[in-house]
Design a protein around this motif. Structure first.
Motif: not given
Length: 312
Positions: A47-67
């Motif tokens: 679970x701890x590593x899964x939470x870290x994956x979510x953090x990393x995914x979030x940081x990449x997701x906020x830089x994506x052009x949703x369009x």
């Protein structure tokens, strides 16, 4: 966990609960957060590593052009899968120097998770241990295909393989898992009955009663992580396991065993006073306990204080 991620996710949850609106990227991420956590946890068993994956995914997701994103759910799963694959390889190196047996991190799960039979089976300790025998890519492909029903083309993008290669990997992983998974479907009530008998025998010191509920070739695995005392190697055989457990658990008068729902299956939580000391999950076949998995490593018990939402 990155503080920016934690604070923003908490703010978003409050906004959404109050009928407010977060920015589109955050709102989409929060909508799929439990799915992403489940994918990462099934790939990592942590679970701890899964939470870290979510953090990393979030940081990449906020830089994506949703369009430019056609399928937001699939895109997020692709990001999370790639991050989990990278972390899975690192985790594999850590396990090589781990003291004693490495067991998946137990999760206190809500009752509704057990209602999804396929999801419940996929996050059980026994199944997660089977998934540990796959290569990282095989594990990712198996989880995405068999548990989350993603198409071969979507999986191919996530693992950077061709669809034809993914089909072959999926077939190989499916055969591997089928040869090692529990022999049949076991109902929660059957597991609960076996653990009830196990608990009564331990609490009363009934060695023979414990032997009777254990399969002759039962295997006990313990995970203390080098921090807490635990068996360093598997203990095999009903008589050996029964005597070890009864002798060890009845030494301390403050020990209590309480039922819980762990990884969507009936389990037992052993407490010393008010503190969680050990989480015991079991594999049951034909009414007998064939596998016992005892997690004592304190670092792996942090998610036992609150229910974790798992979703497909």
């Amino acid at each position: 966990m990155n503080s920016e991620y934690s604070e923003r996710a908490a703010d978003t949850t409050e906004q959404l609960a109050g009928g407010g609106h977060a920015d589109p990227a955050t709102e989409v991420f929060v909508t799929h957060r439990n799915l992403l956590f489940t994918v990462a946890y099934e790939m990592l068993g942590s679970a701890a590593d899964a939470e870290d994956v979510l953090q990393e995914a979030w940081l990449r997701w906020v830089g994506v052009d949703l369009g430019t994103v056609r399928d937001q759910r699939a895109y997020l799963v692709r990001i999370a899968t790639r991050q989990a694959l990278s972390r899975l390889r690192t985790l594999g190196r850590r396990k090589e120097s781990y003291v004693g047996s490495w067991l998946p991190e137990p999760l206190l799960t809500a009752p509704d998770v057990a209602e999804d039979v396929e999801l419940a089976d996929s996050v059980s300790t026994a199944m997660l241990l089977v998934l540990e025998t796959l290569t990282p890519t095989e594990r990712a492909v198996f989880v995405l295909r068999e548990v989350f029903d993603f198409g071969y083309e979507e999986i191919a993008e996530a693992v950077d393989k061709s669809p034809a290669a993914v089909r072959q990997i999926a077939h190989r992983a499916r055969s591997h898992v089928a040869s090692r998974r529990p022999r049949g479907t076991v109902s929660p009530s059957e597991t609960r009955d076996a653990l009830d008998a196990f608990q009564r025998a331990v609490e009363t010191g009934d060695v023979q009663g414990l032997v009777d509920i254990l399969a002759p070739d039962v295997v006990l695995l313990g995970d203390g992580g080098g921090v807490k005392q635990a068996v360093l190697r598997p203990v095999v055989g009903a008589d050996k396991v029964a005597r070890l457990l009864v002798g060890g658990l009845r030494k301390n008068a403050s020990v209590s065993l309480r039922p819980a729902q762990v990884n969507a299956c009936p389990a037992l939580v052993i407490r010393l006073g008010d503190e969680i000391d050990t989480v015991v999950t079991a594999r049951v076949d034909s009414g007998l306990i064939t596998g016992l998995y005892a997690v004592r490593n304190p670092e792996k018990l942090s998610h036992m204080g609150r229910e974790v939402a798992l979703r497909r």
